[in-house]
Design an enzyme around this catalytic site. Sequence first.
Site, PDB file in Angstrom:
ATOM      1  N   CYS A 131       0.813  -1.225   0.000  1.00  0.00           N
ATOM      2  CA  CYS A 131       0.000   0.000   0.000  1.00  0.00           C
ATOM      3  C   CYS A 131       0.847   1.275   0.000  1.00  0.00           C
ATOM      4  O   CYS A 131       0.550   2.235  -0.704  1.00  0.00           O
ATOM      5  CB  CYS A 131      -0.974  -0.012   1.176  1.00  0.00           C
ATOM      6  N   HIS A 243      -2.880   6.360   4.551  1.00  0.00           N
ATOM      7  CA  HIS A 243      -1.441   6.389   4.816  1.00  0.00           C
ATOM      8  C   HIS A 243      -0.879   7.745   4.372  1.00  0.00           C
ATOM      9  O   HIS A 243      -1.265   8.276   3.324  1.00  0.00           O
ATOM     10  CB  HIS A 243      -0.710   5.321   4.007  1.00  0.00           C
TER      11      HIS A 243
END
Length: 341
Positions: A131, A243
């Site tokens: 990710c 994130h």
Amino acid sequence: MGYRVAVVGATGAVGREMLSTLAERNFPADEVIALASSKSVGTEVSYGDTRTLKVQDLDKFDFTGTDIALFSAGGSTAAKYAPRAGKQGCVVIDNSSNFRMDPDVPLIVPEVNEQALSGYAKRNIIANPNCSTAQLVMALKPLHDAFKIKRVVVSTYQSTSGAGKAGMDELFNQTRAVYVNDPVENHTFTKQIAFNVIPHIDSFMDDGYTKEEWKMTVETRKMLDPDIELVATCVRVPVFVGHAEAVFIETEKPIDEDAARKVMAEFEGLVVLDHRADEGYVTPQECAGEDAVYVSRVRKDPTVKNGLAFWCVSDNLRKGAALNAIQIAEALIKTHLKKAA
Ligand code: A2P
């Protein structure tokens, strides 16, 4: 005629996001099959706003006749079942790290290296990157094309959903425990994550880096350019979804903020939101549920000859996982798995 698509790990954080993303994007599926472990058989999962699917047992499932399987059930499950699915003629798009560095498995972010997709038929497996790497290569690609990146230094601020549903539950339970003065227990993370940050994601390697940090280096090289030097520090933070990354790059050609912003703003899937004001940057909380990768805080790094610093955030369950996997599937059906209308 549409496609028969299986979602493996349909009860997990990314699996659920895959199902909602398939429905949201009107993926041309005639049938969608939800698969998980035997303990989840019969559980109902949502597919879009109006439909539900009953979970079936991955172990008993025959992939013959299924066109595409989106796997998000961890590395060991992928290692066991993805090659079998591939041999049964189904193309696997796997979200785990298990196959990413296999030279016979393309590692793809469609906006960055769609051309590498053509190698998928060797194993019938395509890998989805980590990710943190997915959002990073999105930001790096236009900069690399325009200014040739030599070196990247990145620190990540990774949300708990990167560790699956169990990671999010742990943040919730620990936060609650702190408020009501209950003992704080940690099972998924190595230390308390509520009201804390943890500089440790995945296992430690002999050189002192973690595997998560290593993945960012090798996956960026595989997708973008094997000559790029990249060093990372990966940190878990008490955020549910999204994130963030603080990125420093050094380029071969001279680079300035305006030119960097321009090439990034023109890149598909990347949004530059960068005003030097209180609300002129994007945070993880704001990018949750969004498809784009956002870049803010673009500024010159005056400590090296050609240097730039920026901030990058994205929904790790979307571009970092489910959305990217479905974009790979869309690219695949456009270029290699065409069906007659
Ligand atoms: P299950 O809920 O039946 O255990 P997350 O990353 O959010 O923890 O989700 C992991 C997903 O992978 C879940 O859907 C989980 O199903 C699935 N999964 C994990 N191990 C297996 C396995 N051995 N076989 C099938 N599905 C698995």
